[in-house]
Design a protein around this motif. Sequence first.
Motif, PDB file in Angstrom:
ATOM      1  N   ALA A   1       4.584 -59.996 -27.601  1.00 31.30           N
ATOM      2  CA  ALA A   1       5.803 -60.438 -26.949  1.00 31.30           C
ATOM      3  C   ALA A   1       6.749 -61.001 -28.013  1.00 31.30           C
ATOM      4  N   ASP A   2       8.035 -60.914 -27.747  1.00 34.16           N
ATOM      5  CA  ASP A   2       9.018 -61.407 -28.717  1.00 34.16           C
ATOM      6  C   ASP A   2       8.807 -62.881 -29.050  1.00 34.16           C
ATOM      7  N   SER A   3       8.324 -63.651 -28.079  1.00 31.30           N
ATOM      8  CA  SER A   3       8.178 -65.093 -28.272  1.00 31.30           C
ATOM      9  C   SER A   3       7.130 -65.446 -29.321  1.00 31.30           C
ATOM     10  N   VAL A   4       6.228 -64.528 -29.614  1.00 27.79           N
ATOM     11  CA  VAL A   4       5.158 -64.842 -30.568  1.00 27.79           C
ATOM     12  C   VAL A   4       5.097 -63.867 -31.743  1.00 27.79           C
ATOM     13  N   LYS A   5       5.945 -62.864 -31.702  1.00 30.84           N
ATOM     14  CA  LYS A   5       5.939 -61.861 -32.768  1.00 30.84           C
ATOM     15  C   LYS A   5       6.196 -62.544 -34.116  1.00 30.84           C
ATOM     16  N   GLU A   6       5.548 -62.101 -35.136  1.00 34.40           N
ATOM     17  CA  GLU A   6       5.672 -62.637 -36.500  1.00 34.40           C
ATOM     18  C   GLU A   6       4.924 -63.960 -36.686  1.00 34.40           C
ATOM     19  N   ARG A   7       4.442 -64.575 -35.592  1.00 36.89           N
ATOM     20  CA  ARG A   7       3.722 -65.853 -35.721  1.00 36.89           C
ATOM     21  C   ARG A   7       2.258 -65.737 -35.299  1.00 36.89           C
ATOM     22  N   PHE A   8       1.997 -64.920 -34.286  1.00 33.67           N
ATOM     23  CA  PHE A   8       0.645 -64.769 -33.761  1.00 33.67           C
ATOM     24  C   PHE A   8       0.090 -63.411 -34.167  1.00 33.67           C
ATOM     25  N   THR A   9      -1.226 -63.354 -34.366  1.00 32.21           N
ATOM     26  CA  THR A   9      -1.899 -62.101 -34.695  1.00 32.21           C
ATOM     27  C   THR A   9      -3.134 -61.944 -33.827  1.00 32.21           C
ATOM     28  N   ILE A  10      -3.204 -60.830 -33.119  1.00 32.52           N
ATOM     29  CA  ILE A  10      -4.375 -60.531 -32.291  1.00 32.52           C
ATOM     30  C   ILE A  10      -5.309 -59.619 -33.080  1.00 32.52           C
ATOM     31  N   SER A  11      -6.605 -59.854 -32.931  1.00 32.52           N
ATOM     32  CA  SER A  11      -7.589 -59.008 -33.591  1.00 32.52           C
ATOM     33  C   SER A  11      -8.862 -58.978 -32.751  1.00 32.52           C
ATOM     34  N   ARG A  12      -9.727 -58.052 -33.102  1.00 37.35           N
ATOM     35  CA  ARG A  12     -10.974 -57.894 -32.338  1.00 37.35           C
ATOM     36  C   ARG A  12     -12.091 -57.521 -33.306  1.00 37.35           C
ATOM     37  N   ASP A  13     -13.221 -58.181 -33.151  1.00 42.43           N
ATOM     38  CA  ASP A  13     -14.414 -57.848 -33.914  1.00 42.43           C
ATOM     39  C   ASP A  13     -15.354 -57.114 -32.962  1.00 42.43           C
ATOM     40  N   ASN A  14     -15.428 -55.803 -33.098  1.00 41.64           N
ATOM     41  CA  ASN A  14     -16.225 -55.021 -32.151  1.00 41.64           C
ATOM     42  C   ASN A  14     -17.719 -55.333 -32.271  1.00 41.64           C
ATOM     43  N   ALA A  15     -18.172 -55.639 -33.472  1.00 36.43           N
ATOM     44  CA  ALA A  15     -19.591 -55.946 -33.663  1.00 36.43           C
ATOM     45  C   ALA A  15     -19.972 -57.233 -32.929  1.00 36.43           C
ATOM     46  N   LYS A  16     -19.058 -58.184 -32.917  1.00 39.52           N
ATOM     47  CA  LYS A  16     -19.306 -59.460 -32.236  1.00 39.52           C
ATOM     48  C   LYS A  16     -18.803 -59.439 -30.800  1.00 39.52           C
ATOM     49  N   ASN A  17     -18.096 -58.367 -30.437  1.00 38.89           N
ATOM     50  CA  ASN A  17     -17.518 -58.254 -29.092  1.00 38.89           C
ATOM     51  C   ASN A  17     -16.656 -59.473 -28.772  1.00 38.89           C
ATOM     52  N   THR A  18     -15.828 -59.830 -29.749  1.00 39.34           N
ATOM     53  CA  THR A  18     -15.012 -61.043 -29.654  1.00 39.34           C
ATOM     54  C   THR A  18     -13.562 -60.729 -30.004  1.00 39.34           C
ATOM     55  N   LEU A  19     -12.678 -61.316 -29.230  1.00 36.44           N
ATOM     56  CA  LEU A  19     -11.230 -61.189 -29.418  1.00 36.44           C
ATOM     57  C   LEU A  19     -10.713 -62.472 -30.050  1.00 36.44           C
ATOM     58  N   TYR A  20      -9.708 -62.349 -30.892  1.00 34.72           N
ATOM     59  CA  TYR A  20      -9.143 -63.514 -31.561  1.00 34.72           C
ATOM     60  C   TYR A  20      -7.623 -63.534 -31.398  1.00 34.72           C
TER      61      TYR A  20
END
Length: 119
Positions: free
Chosen positions: A58-77
């Motif tokens: 979303a524009d409100s968080v672009k450039e500041r927030f980063t989403i990622s996922r570790d498939n081995a741990k089945n965890t979202l960050y």
Amino acid sequence: QVQLVESGGGLVQPGGSLRLSCAASGFRLGLTGWFRQAPGKEREGLACISEDGSTYYADSVKERFTISRDNAKNTLYLQMNSLKPEDTAVYYCAKPRTTNMWLGEYDYWGQGTQVTVSS
């Protein structure tokens, strides 16, 4: 047991950083995303990550927030930098029922984690 469990919220000063985690059990994460809801405001979709790793912000968080996922741990960050007081909210992760993250239909929600940005 099928569930999403979030962690990592807390109190941080403006300009600070936090990393939220969302651990899934009982199913594979795949397409998932983050939302937040501040008191008196509607729920806001922040970011999502697709099966192939494509991301949307979303524009409100672009450039500041980063989403990622570790498939081995089945965890979202969600790495949150340059936090502002207006980022104060309860943050949730969610698994959509379809291949459209923003359709409004979700199979699973986390319990939420409070993020407070204040000096």
